[in-house]
Design a protein around this motif. Structure first.
Motif, PDB file in Angstrom:
ATOM      1  N   UNK A  28       1.217  -1.226   0.139  1.00  0.00           N
ATOM      2  CA  UNK A  28      -0.174   0.341  -0.120  1.00  0.00           C
ATOM      3  C   UNK A  28       0.775   0.811   0.370  1.00  0.00           C
ATOM      4  N   UNK A  29       0.215   2.318  -0.766  1.00  0.00           N
ATOM      5  CA  UNK A  29       1.481   3.224  -0.296  1.00  0.00           C
ATOM      6  C   UNK A  29       1.443   3.846   1.341  1.00  0.00           C
ATOM      7  N   UNK A  30       1.994   4.763   1.458  1.00  0.00           N
ATOM      8  CA  UNK A  30       2.365   4.942   2.568  1.00  0.00           C
ATOM      9  C   UNK A  30       1.231   6.225   3.631  1.00  0.00           C
ATOM     10  N   UNK A  31       1.732   7.129   1.719  1.00  0.00           N
ATOM     11  CA  UNK A  31       0.414   8.826   2.135  1.00  0.00           C
ATOM     12  C   UNK A  31      -1.149   8.230   2.068  1.00  0.00           C
ATOM     13  N   UNK A  32      -1.773   9.046   2.817  1.00  0.00           N
ATOM     14  CA  UNK A  32      -3.103   8.719   2.704  1.00  0.00           C
ATOM     15  C   UNK A  32      -3.600   8.878   1.842  1.00  0.00           C
ATOM     16  N   UNK A  33      -2.920   9.792   1.115  1.00  0.00           N
ATOM     17  CA  UNK A  33      -3.934  10.302   0.286  1.00  0.00           C
ATOM     18  C   UNK A  33      -3.859   9.871  -1.510  1.00  0.00           C
ATOM     19  N   UNK A  34      -3.204   9.143  -0.659  1.00  0.00           N
ATOM     20  CA  UNK A  34      -2.617   8.024  -2.244  1.00  0.00           C
ATOM     21  C   UNK A  34      -3.512   6.878  -2.062  1.00  0.00           C
ATOM     22  N   UNK A  35      -4.313   6.139  -3.558  1.00  0.00           N
ATOM     23  CA  UNK A  35      -4.644   5.337  -3.571  1.00  0.00           C
ATOM     24  C   UNK A  35      -3.528   3.810  -4.759  1.00  0.00           C
ATOM     25  N   UNK A  36      -4.097   2.391  -3.693  1.00  0.00           N
ATOM     26  CA  UNK A  36      -3.049   1.034  -4.361  1.00  0.00           C
ATOM     27  C   UNK A  36      -2.713   1.451  -5.544  1.00  0.00           C
ATOM     28  N   UNK A  37      -3.576   2.001  -7.070  1.00  0.00           N
ATOM     29  CA  UNK A  37      -3.755   2.019  -8.481  1.00  0.00           C
ATOM     30  C   UNK A  37      -3.319   3.606  -8.920  1.00  0.00           C
ATOM     31  N   UNK A  38      -2.669   4.279  -7.575  1.00  0.00           N
ATOM     32  CA  UNK A  38      -1.596   5.304  -7.767  1.00  0.00           C
ATOM     33  C   UNK A  38      -0.589   5.467  -8.334  1.00  0.00           C
ATOM     34  N   UNK A  39      -0.256   4.612  -7.850  1.00  0.00           N
ATOM     35  CA  UNK A  39       1.613   3.412  -7.596  1.00  0.00           C
ATOM     36  C   UNK A  39       1.928   2.796  -7.894  1.00  0.00           C
ATOM     37  N   UNK A  40       0.651   1.470  -8.508  1.00  0.00           N
ATOM     38  CA  UNK A  40       1.043   0.204  -8.984  1.00  0.00           C
ATOM     39  C   UNK A  40       0.301   0.094  -9.575  1.00  0.00           C
ATOM     40  N   UNK A  41       0.145  -1.556 -10.219  1.00  0.00           N
ATOM     41  CA  UNK A  41      -1.140  -2.424 -10.360  1.00  0.00           C
ATOM     42  C   UNK A  41      -0.552  -3.898 -10.586  1.00  0.00           C
ATOM     43  N   UNK A  42      -1.227  -4.619 -10.645  1.00  0.00           N
ATOM     44  CA  UNK A  42      -0.732  -6.084 -10.880  1.00  0.00           C
ATOM     45  C   UNK A  42       0.109  -6.097  -9.962  1.00  0.00           C
ATOM     46  N   UNK A  43      -0.137  -5.834  -8.473  1.00  0.00           N
ATOM     47  CA  UNK A  43       0.480  -6.161  -7.161  1.00  0.00           C
ATOM     48  C   UNK A  43       0.674  -7.427  -6.540  1.00  0.00           C
TER      49      UNK A  43
END
Length: 186
Positions: free
Chosen positions: A15-30
């Motif tokens: 998961x992203x560490x920042x609460x304002x970001x969601x999973x798909x903001x940084x990565x996919x197919x994890x």
């Protein structure tokens, strides 16, 4: 449980560490190895936001590659997405299985429809990419659990019937022997 199946299938421990970001903001197919410890990491993008490096804070790269191409650190795999903001460093973490399952369980519900075999599954999320994937995976997990339950029930019923049949055969044999004995002594 359904939530655990969803977490494992979709790599939701990452998961992203920042609460304002969601999973798909940084990565996919994890994907996260079941034995991976709860730990903090960083995604570092180059100035052009084309290359990305995955590492422990202050440590060497555990995996590197291009945005949109899978990264594999052995215990975690994912495809990084372009940097969502101007920042070049984003904190990510592998959370505990319990925390990930709790995050799904607290936002998912499954309600059977009266007089049908249908179940309405809902999931509340601010991640427009992952929400439908979570719903699809939850529906698949429910289907698998339902099939397993039906199969287990059927096996139990067959076992019960075979037991009853065996008992009835035993009683029939005893009755036939008693009749035979009666005929021989009369």
């Amino acid at each position: 449980t359904i939530s655990l199946d969803v977490v494992n299938a979709l790599g939701l421990r990452l998961v992203p560490a920042a609460p304002d970001l969601v999973h798909s903001d940084l990565f996919q197919n994890a994907w996260v190895d079941a034995d991976a410890p709860q730990e903090a990491f960083e995604l570092v993008y180059d100035d052009a936001s084309q290359a990305v490096y995955f590492h422990r804070p202050g440590g060497p790269a555990l995996a590197s590659g291009q945005v949109g191409e899978p990264l594999d650190a052995g215990f975690v795999r994912f495809t990084p997405r372009p940097a969502p903001k101007e920042d070049r460093v984003y904190g990510v973490q592998i959370q505990s299985v319990e925390a990930a399952v709790g995050g799904v369980r607290g936002r998912i519900s499954a309600v059977p429809r009266d007089y049908t075999n249908l179940i309405d599954v809902t999931f509340i999320s601010n991640d427009p990419v992952m929400a439908p994937r979570i719903l699809i995976e939850a529906a698949e997990a429910l289907r698998r659990y339902g099939a397993l339950k039906v199969s287990t029930t059927a096996k139990n019923e067959v076992t019960f019937i075979e037991s009853e049949l065996q008992q009835a055969r035993g009683q029939l044999t005893s009755s036939l022997e008693a009749i035979q004995h009666f005929k021989e002594t009369q």
